[in-house]
Design a protein around this motif. Structure first.
Motif, short mmCIF file in Angstrom:
data_model
loop_
_atom_site.label_atom_id
_atom_site.label_comp_id
_atom_site.label_asym_id
_atom_site.label_seq_id
_atom_site.Cartn_x
_atom_site.Cartn_y
_atom_site.Cartn_z
N TYR A 142 0.82 -1.21 0.00
CA TYR A 142 0.00 0.00 0.00
C TYR A 142 0.86 1.27 0.00
CZ TYR A 142 -4.66 -2.01 0.41
OH TYR A 142 -5.85 -2.66 0.15
N LEU A 143 1.92 1.29 0.80
CA LEU A 143 2.80 2.46 0.82
C LEU A 143 3.45 2.67 -0.55
CD1 LEU A 143 4.54 2.01 4.29
CD2 LEU A 143 2.90 3.80 3.64
N PHE A 161 -7.44 9.02 -2.00
CA PHE A 161 -7.00 9.84 -3.13
C PHE A 161 -7.07 9.11 -4.47
CE2 PHE A 161 -4.79 11.96 0.40
CZ PHE A 161 -5.24 13.26 0.23
N GLY A 162 -7.83 8.04 -4.53
CA GLY A 162 -7.93 7.27 -5.77
C GLY A 162 -6.69 6.45 -6.08
N LEU A 163 -5.69 6.49 -5.18
CA LEU A 163 -4.42 5.80 -5.45
C LEU A 163 -4.33 4.42 -4.80
CD1 LEU A 163 -2.04 8.85 -5.08
CD2 LEU A 163 -2.78 7.72 -7.19
N ILE A 164 -5.06 4.22 -3.72
CA ILE A 164 -5.14 2.91 -3.08
C ILE A 164 -6.58 2.70 -2.63
CG2 ILE A 164 -2.74 2.77 -2.34
CD1 ILE A 164 -3.63 3.67 0.45
N THR A 165 -6.95 1.45 -2.42
CA THR A 165 -8.28 1.15 -1.92
C THR A 165 -8.20 -0.04 -0.98
OG1 THR A 165 -10.56 0.62 -2.48
CG2 THR A 165 -8.87 -0.29 -3.93
N LEU A 166 -8.92 0.05 0.12
CA LEU A 166 -8.93 -1.04 1.10
C LEU A 166 -9.65 -2.28 0.58
CD1 LEU A 166 -9.46 0.85 4.47
CD2 LEU A 166 -7.35 -0.12 3.53
N GLY A 203 2.09 5.89 -7.27
CA GLY A 203 0.92 6.50 -7.91
C GLY A 203 0.93 8.01 -7.79
N LEU A 204 1.34 8.51 -6.62
CA LEU A 204 1.41 9.95 -6.41
C LEU A 204 2.44 10.60 -7.34
CD1 LEU A 204 0.06 12.04 -4.55
CD2 LEU A 204 1.99 11.74 -2.98
N VAL A 205 3.60 9.97 -7.47
CA VAL A 205 4.63 10.49 -8.38
C VAL A 205 4.15 10.44 -9.83
CG1 VAL A 205 6.95 10.09 -9.31
CG2 VAL A 205 6.57 9.98 -6.84
N LEU A 206 3.61 9.29 -10.24
CA LEU A 206 3.14 9.16 -11.62
C LEU A 206 2.01 10.13 -11.94
CD1 LEU A 206 3.28 5.29 -12.08
CD2 LEU A 206 4.77 7.00 -13.14
N ARG A 207 1.15 10.37 -10.97
CA ARG A 207 0.04 11.29 -11.18
C ARG A 207 0.53 12.71 -11.48
NH1 ARG A 207 -4.75 11.45 -6.91
NH2 ARG A 207 -5.39 9.56 -8.00
N GLN A 208 1.66 13.09 -10.91
CA GLN A 208 2.22 14.43 -11.15
C GLN A 208 2.56 14.62 -12.63
OE1 GLN A 208 2.11 16.60 -8.60
NE2 GLN A 208 1.26 14.83 -7.54
N PHE A 209 2.80 13.52 -13.34
CA PHE A 209 3.14 13.57 -14.76
C PHE A 209 1.98 13.10 -15.65
CE2 PHE A 209 7.07 13.00 -12.38
CZ PHE A 209 7.81 14.08 -12.85
N GLY A 210 0.82 12.89 -15.04
CA GLY A 210 -0.32 12.40 -15.81
C GLY A 210 -0.12 10.98 -16.30
N ALA A 211 0.66 10.19 -15.56
CA ALA A 211 1.02 8.85 -16.03
C ALA A 211 0.56 7.73 -15.11
CB ALA A 211 2.55 8.78 -16.20
N CYS A 212 -0.26 8.03 -14.11
CA CYS A 212 -0.71 6.98 -13.19
C CYS A 212 -1.74 6.11 -13.90
CB CYS A 212 -1.30 7.58 -11.92
SG CYS A 212 -1.71 6.32 -10.70
N PRO A 213 -1.45 4.80 -14.06
CA PRO A 213 -2.35 3.96 -14.85
C PRO A 213 -3.56 3.43 -14.08
CG PRO A 213 -0.40 2.73 -14.24
CD PRO A 213 -0.20 4.13 -13.72
N TRP A 214 -3.66 3.70 -12.78
CA TRP A 214 -4.79 3.20 -12.02
C TRP A 214 -5.51 4.37 -11.35
CZ3 TRP A 214 0.26 2.33 -10.53
CH2 TRP A 214 0.67 2.88 -9.32
#
Length: 167
Positions: free
Chosen positions: A85-86, A113-118, A92-103
């Motif tokens: 999860y970490l 934040f849409g980056l992880i889900t329980l 995901g946070l880093v990739l999102r900064q570049f518009g590259a987060c695939p999930w």
């Protein structure tokens, strides 16, 4: 060409990266089938998954080697899930900064934040079990050997799992 002995960290990274990439494609294909009954099984992932899974599994390998004698399996699996999860959140946070987060887990009820889900905790727990018990344990058993090696002992040889009869 190759060093003799256990496979290097780079080879293990490659195996872990390809395994993660393949698992991601298979999981998304199965998910698409279960949710939408899509018989085409379109599995998807991102090239970033190679780096993400390769690095994550190298960390899990390191944790396994340090904890296997000290911590029970269920506790190790919980530690791995926390790491997953970490790692998923931070990459995901880093990739999102570049518009590259695939999930994007925003449609899920318990996302962060849409980056992880329980909701994926059981999936990650089971994946961590398979990763430790099958992928890491067997990858650590791999080694390179020269085919023309003359120091073979008589009798059956154990080489990457199967028994090999000596000449």
């Amino acid at each position: 060409m190759w060093e003799h002995g256990p496979v290097s960290a780079w080879v293990r990274f490659y195996i872990y990266a390809i395994h993660g990439y393949f698992a991601e494609v298979m999981f998304t294909a199965a998910w698409e089938f279960v949710v939408n009954m899509n018989w085409k099984f379109p599995g998807v992932t991102s090239v970033w998954s190679l780096l993400i899974y390769g690095t994550s599994n190298m960390v899990i390998e390191h944790l396994y080697l340090r904890l296997k004698e000290k911590v029970a399996l269920p506790a190790r699996l919980c530690i791995y899930v926390v790491w997953i999860y970490l790692w998923e959140f931070s990459t995901g946070l880093v990739l999102r900064q570049f518009g590259a987060c695939p999930w994007d887990y925003s449609p899920f009820d318990f996302h962060f934040f849409g980056l992880i889900t329980l909701e994926y905790a059981p999936v990650w727990f089971f994946g961590a079990l398979l990763t430790e018990q099958i992928l890491i344990k067997n990858t650590l058993r791999l080694f390179f050997q020269d085919d023309e090696q003359e120091t073979r002992q008589p009798g059956p040889q154990i080489m990457n799992g199967p028994s090999m009869k000596s000449d």
